[in-house]
Design a protein around this motif. Structure first.
Motif, mmCIF file in Angstrom:
data_model
loop_
_atom_site.group_PDB
_atom_site.id
_atom_site.type_symbol
_atom_site.label_atom_id
_atom_site.label_comp_id
_atom_site.label_asym_id
_atom_site.label_seq_id
_atom_site.Cartn_x
_atom_site.Cartn_y
_atom_site.Cartn_z
ATOM 1 N N UNK A 155 0.842 -1.189 0.000
ATOM 2 C CA UNK A 155 0.000 0.000 0.000
ATOM 3 C C UNK A 155 0.878 1.239 0.000
ATOM 4 N N UNK A 156 0.426 2.255 -0.713
ATOM 5 C CA UNK A 156 1.102 3.553 -0.626
ATOM 6 C C UNK A 156 0.286 4.383 0.356
ATOM 7 N N UNK A 157 0.879 4.595 1.531
ATOM 8 C CA UNK A 157 0.194 5.225 2.659
ATOM 9 C C UNK A 157 0.246 6.749 2.554
ATOM 10 N N UNK A 158 -0.892 7.382 2.650
ATOM 11 C CA UNK A 158 -1.006 8.832 2.556
ATOM 12 C C UNK A 158 -0.278 9.544 3.705
ATOM 13 N N UNK A 159 -0.336 8.999 4.895
ATOM 14 C CA UNK A 159 0.168 9.685 6.083
ATOM 15 C C UNK A 159 1.632 9.386 6.401
ATOM 16 N N UNK A 160 2.283 8.558 5.602
ATOM 17 C CA UNK A 160 3.688 8.229 5.838
ATOM 18 C C UNK A 160 4.572 9.261 5.150
ATOM 19 N N UNK A 206 -9.692 0.896 -1.971
ATOM 20 C CA UNK A 206 -8.857 1.539 -0.958
ATOM 21 C C UNK A 206 -9.626 2.545 -0.111
ATOM 22 N N UNK A 207 -9.147 2.690 1.113
ATOM 23 C CA UNK A 207 -9.616 3.735 2.017
ATOM 24 C C UNK A 207 -8.805 4.978 1.674
ATOM 25 N N UNK A 208 -9.384 5.898 0.926
ATOM 26 C CA UNK A 208 -8.621 7.037 0.414
ATOM 27 C C UNK A 208 -8.181 8.010 1.502
ATOM 28 N N UNK A 209 -8.709 7.896 2.702
ATOM 29 C CA UNK A 209 -8.245 8.734 3.798
ATOM 30 C C UNK A 209 -6.817 8.346 4.188
ATOM 31 N N UNK A 210 -6.541 7.044 4.219
ATOM 32 C CA UNK A 210 -5.230 6.557 4.640
ATOM 33 C C UNK A 210 -4.353 6.072 3.490
ATOM 34 N N UNK A 211 -4.963 5.557 2.425
ATOM 35 C CA UNK A 211 -4.224 4.847 1.382
ATOM 36 C C UNK A 211 -4.367 5.552 0.036
ATOM 37 N N UNK A 212 -3.245 5.741 -0.648
ATOM 38 C CA UNK A 212 -3.247 6.353 -1.977
ATOM 39 C C UNK A 212 -3.427 5.315 -3.079
ATOM 40 N N UNK A 213 -2.796 4.155 -2.924
ATOM 41 C CA UNK A 213 -2.968 3.067 -3.889
ATOM 42 C C UNK A 213 -2.555 1.747 -3.255
ATOM 43 N N UNK A 214 -3.060 0.669 -3.851
ATOM 44 C CA UNK A 214 -2.740 -0.693 -3.415
ATOM 45 C C UNK A 214 -2.413 -1.505 -4.657
ATOM 46 N N UNK A 215 -1.307 -2.260 -4.572
ATOM 47 C CA UNK A 215 -0.888 -3.081 -5.719
ATOM 48 C C UNK A 215 -0.264 -4.380 -5.226
ATOM 49 N N UNK A 216 -0.338 -5.391 -6.083
ATOM 50 C CA UNK A 216 0.337 -6.660 -5.844
ATOM 51 C C UNK A 216 1.702 -6.602 -6.531
ATOM 52 N N UNK A 217 2.746 -7.034 -5.830
ATOM 53 C CA UNK A 217 4.110 -7.010 -6.368
ATOM 54 C C UNK A 217 4.765 -8.370 -6.203
ATOM 55 N N UNK A 218 5.538 -8.763 -7.213
ATOM 56 C CA UNK A 218 6.416 -9.926 -7.067
ATOM 57 C C UNK A 218 7.535 -9.535 -6.098
#
Length: 150
Positions: free
Chosen positions: A46-51, A117-129
């Motif tokens: 996840x790409x976290x908005x608040x980090x 995604x919960x756009x308050x906390x998360x900017x995007x979610x992806x699956x990665x190898x």
């Protein structure tokens, strides 16, 4: 003297003993992380908005709620942040030594759902190898994904 203290302690009973222990011992928040993998072995990040900028990619992470098991925390946090259902697996890390926090990490298996995604906390979610992790991923999470912990 020690014998007297021991007798006094035993005489006050469980409920009062717990209250006394609560007053005189440290309190900690428990941060729980889920290493969520799908059937192809890819990991959910996840790409976290608040980090902090430049270090926003990480695993689903949140704090345990009073009375909640850590496995339930993984399930809840993943559902809240992504809408996905997961099944918690093996405990892979239990780490203390922080001032007011204990860190716990579990493997988790993707069960079902579509990413919402919960756009308050998360900017995007992806699956990665595991061989293709993004820049800006927390180093501690990179180690967890690799199975090296801390």
């Amino acid at each position: 003297m020690k014998s007297l203290i021991a007798r006094l302690w035993r005489s006050i009973g469980g409920s009062l003993q717990w209250r006394i222990l609560w007053i005189f011992h440290a309190k900690f928040m428990v941060g729980v992380t889920g290493i969520v993998r799908d059937e192809d072995g890819r990991v959910l990040l996840l790409r976290h908005r608040l980090w902090p900028e430049g270090r926003q990619w990480g695993l689903p992470t949140g704090y345990a709620i009073k009375g909640e098991t850590f496995q339930d925390t993984v399930v809840r946090e993943v559902r809240e942040e992504t809408g996905l259902a997961v099944r918690p697996g093996e405990l892979v890390q239990l780490k203390s030594g922080y001032r007011l926090r204990v860190e716990v990490a579990y493997e988790a298996e993707f069960v079902s759902g579509t990413v919402k995604i919960d756009s308050l906390e998360i900017l995007e979610a992806k699956w990665f190898a595991a061989s293709d992790l993004p820049e800006g991923l927390l180093e501690s999470h990179r180690r967890l994904i690799a199975g090296k912990g801390e």
